[in-house]
Design a protein around this motif. Structure first.
Motif, PDB file in Angstrom:
ATOM      1  N   THR A  35      44.341  62.903  69.930  1.00 40.92           N
ATOM      2  CA  THR A  35      43.068  62.866  69.199  1.00 40.92           C
ATOM      3  C   THR A  35      42.614  61.438  68.935  1.00 40.92           C
ATOM      4  O   THR A  35      41.431  61.089  69.112  1.00 40.92           O
ATOM      5  CB  THR A  35      43.210  63.626  67.871  1.00 40.92           C
TER       6      THR A  35
ATOM      7  N   GLN B  74      40.906  59.629  71.782  1.00 40.64           N
ATOM      8  CA  GLN B  74      39.510  59.968  72.048  1.00 40.64           C
ATOM      9  C   GLN B  74      38.550  59.127  71.184  1.00 40.64           C
ATOM     10  O   GLN B  74      37.467  58.762  71.620  1.00 40.64           O
ATOM     11  CB  GLN B  74      39.271  61.464  71.783  1.00 40.64           C
TER      12      GLN B  74
ATOM     13  N   PHE C 191      35.508  63.272  80.933  1.00 45.70           N
ATOM     14  CA  PHE C 191      36.096  63.730  79.668  1.00 45.70           C
ATOM     15  C   PHE C 191      37.516  64.268  79.864  1.00 45.70           C
ATOM     16  O   PHE C 191      38.433  63.973  79.094  1.00 45.70           O
ATOM     17  CB  PHE C 191      35.190  64.805  79.052  1.00 45.70           C
TER      18      PHE C 191
ATOM     19  N   GLN D 190      39.912  61.486  80.354  1.00 43.81           N
ATOM     20  CA  GLN D 190      40.240  60.825  79.097  1.00 43.81           C
ATOM     21  C   GLN D 190      41.176  61.667  78.233  1.00 43.81           C
ATOM     22  O   GLN D 190      41.923  61.131  77.404  1.00 43.81           O
ATOM     23  CB  GLN D 190      38.948  60.543  78.318  1.00 43.81           C
ATOM     24  N   LEU D 191      41.175  62.955  78.422  1.00 41.49           N
ATOM     25  CA  LEU D 191      42.057  63.838  77.679  1.00 41.49           C
ATOM     26  C   LEU D 191      43.423  63.985  78.356  1.00 41.49           C
ATOM     27  O   LEU D 191      44.464  64.042  77.684  1.00 41.49           O
ATOM     28  CB  LEU D 191      41.405  65.209  77.524  1.00 41.49           C
TER      29      LEU D 191
END
Length: 393
Positions: free
Chosen positions: A115, A118, A133, A136-137
């Motif tokens: 978390t 992000q 996205f 990036q996760l």
């Protein structure tokens, strides 16, 4: 571990992990700076001062990760949001908490790390390509998984080493306990041997001295016989005691003195007669029993003679031996009442107790009790298996 080496080893472990955290964070920080320059964006003062200061604080917090593992891991993970250089510190904290192998703690820290990664994008104006996205996760989740795997492996190895160390210490304690038990058993054995050796000789000497003290009607030749018997008995007692104690001082490979056997009973009886005891021996033994049975039989006869000399001076003593291979060996020592009034010598009370233990170890049975004629009877039944039958079976 040596007390001087342990602090140095712990300091080296701390330094190595901090260096690894910095080594992982520096490439991330530099790549972020290069990316900002490539996109013609301003790095700003935070990149040059704030980011390194936060990373330094995270590295410092790692020093307390073992005392406060969960608190340090959460603090460093959340703080790494504001610092690319602190990425390595966050991974080291995650790996450290994983060594505890507690799924709930690991899951909470991993979730906080993913978390926080992000939100870290908002600190620098780095433009991400469309549809990145999931990348990036996935990238933080992958690095967190690697850190967790390493931490769990290290924790498992530590647990195994700790288990091996505990087993080694337990084995050492058991070995020490066995050695202490062996020493205690050896002391008990030597004590029994000293009792068997000395009690018989000293009892005969005490009986002869009592006769000299209470018989004033003895002729000169009888007095000389008793005095010679006292001197000879004392000398033999000292020699036998020296033999027993010599075993304690000898080398491990030094042989022990010869142990008594069934063949030595006639000599034992003859020695008792020389000392003034009225002893008769009746034997109907056919064959030669084992060393254990023969030695136990000898000790039964010796204890019977000793007790008769101590508690019934002047009594008639009759010894009976009967047995054959394949059956059992019966021993009995019966003495009549005392005929000479002498002072009762001190009794330890351990002679018959130790003899009972000897007979039990040989698989036999011992009994002793007064007789209707005010005498005393000592009997033993010892098993005597047939060695020829044992060989055939």
């Amino acid at each position: 571990m040596n007390m001087d080496v342990a602090p140095r080893f712990g300091w080296w472990q701390q330094t190595w992990r901090l260096a690894a955290a910095a080594a992982v964070g520096i490439p991330t920080w530099l790549s972020t700076g290069v990316l900002l320059q490539w996109q013609a964006a301003e790095t700003g003062s935070w990149f040059h001062t704030g980011d390194p200061m936060v990373a330094l604080g995270c590295l410092t917090a790692l020093l307390w990760r073992r005392r406060f593992p969960l608190a340090v891991a959460m603090t460093v993970t959340i703080a790494s949001t504001a610092s690319a250089l602190a990425t390595g510190a966050a991974l080291v904290a995650l790996s450290s908490i994983s060594t505890r192998r507690r799924p709930v703690e690991i899951g909470v820290v991993v979730l906080a790390y993913v978390t926080a990664s992000q939100f870290a994008v908002g600190f620098y104006p780095v433009q991400s390509p469309p549809g990145s996205f999931w990348l990036q996760l996935a990238l933080p989740a992958l690095t967190a998984g690697i850190a967790v795997a390493l931490g769990v492996a290290v924790g498992a190895r530590r647990a195994e080493v700790r288990s091996l160390r505990d087993r080694a210490e337990s084995s050492e304690r058991e070995q020490t306990a066995r050695a202490a038990q062996a020493r205690a058993l050896e002391r008990n054995r030597i004590a029994r041997e000293m009792h068997d050796v000395l009690a018989h000789r000293i009892s005969l000497v005490a009986m002869q001295a009592g006769v000299l003290d209470h018989r004033s009607d003895l002729r000169a030749e009888e007095n000389r016989v008793l005095v010679r018997g006292i001197a000879e008995g004392s000398r033999q007692a000292l020699e036998e005691l020296r033999d027993v104690l010599g075993v304690l001082r000898a080398d491990p490979g030094h042989p022990e003195p010869p142990q008594p056997s069934l063949e030595g009973i006639p000599d034992l009886v003859a020695d008792a007669r020389t000392s003034g005891l009225d002893v008769t021996l009746t034997t109907t033994v056919t064959g030669t029993p084992s060393d254990v049975v023969g030695r136990t039989c000898y000790r039964v006869v010796q204890e019977g003679l000793t007790n008769a000399a101590k508690h019934a001076p002047g009594a008639r003593i009759h010894i009976t031996l009967d047995g054959t291979a394949g059956d059992q060996l019966d021993v009995s020592v019966h003495n009549s009442p005392a005929t000479i009034k002498t002072a009762q010598p001190p009794a330890s009370g351990f002679g018959l107790l130790g003899l009972t233990e000897r007979v039990d170890l040989a698989g036999g049975k011992l009994s002793h009790h007064p007789t209707p004629d005010d005498g005393y009877l000592l009997t033993a039944q010892l098993p005597w298996p047939d060695p020829t039958h044992e060989k055939r079976t």
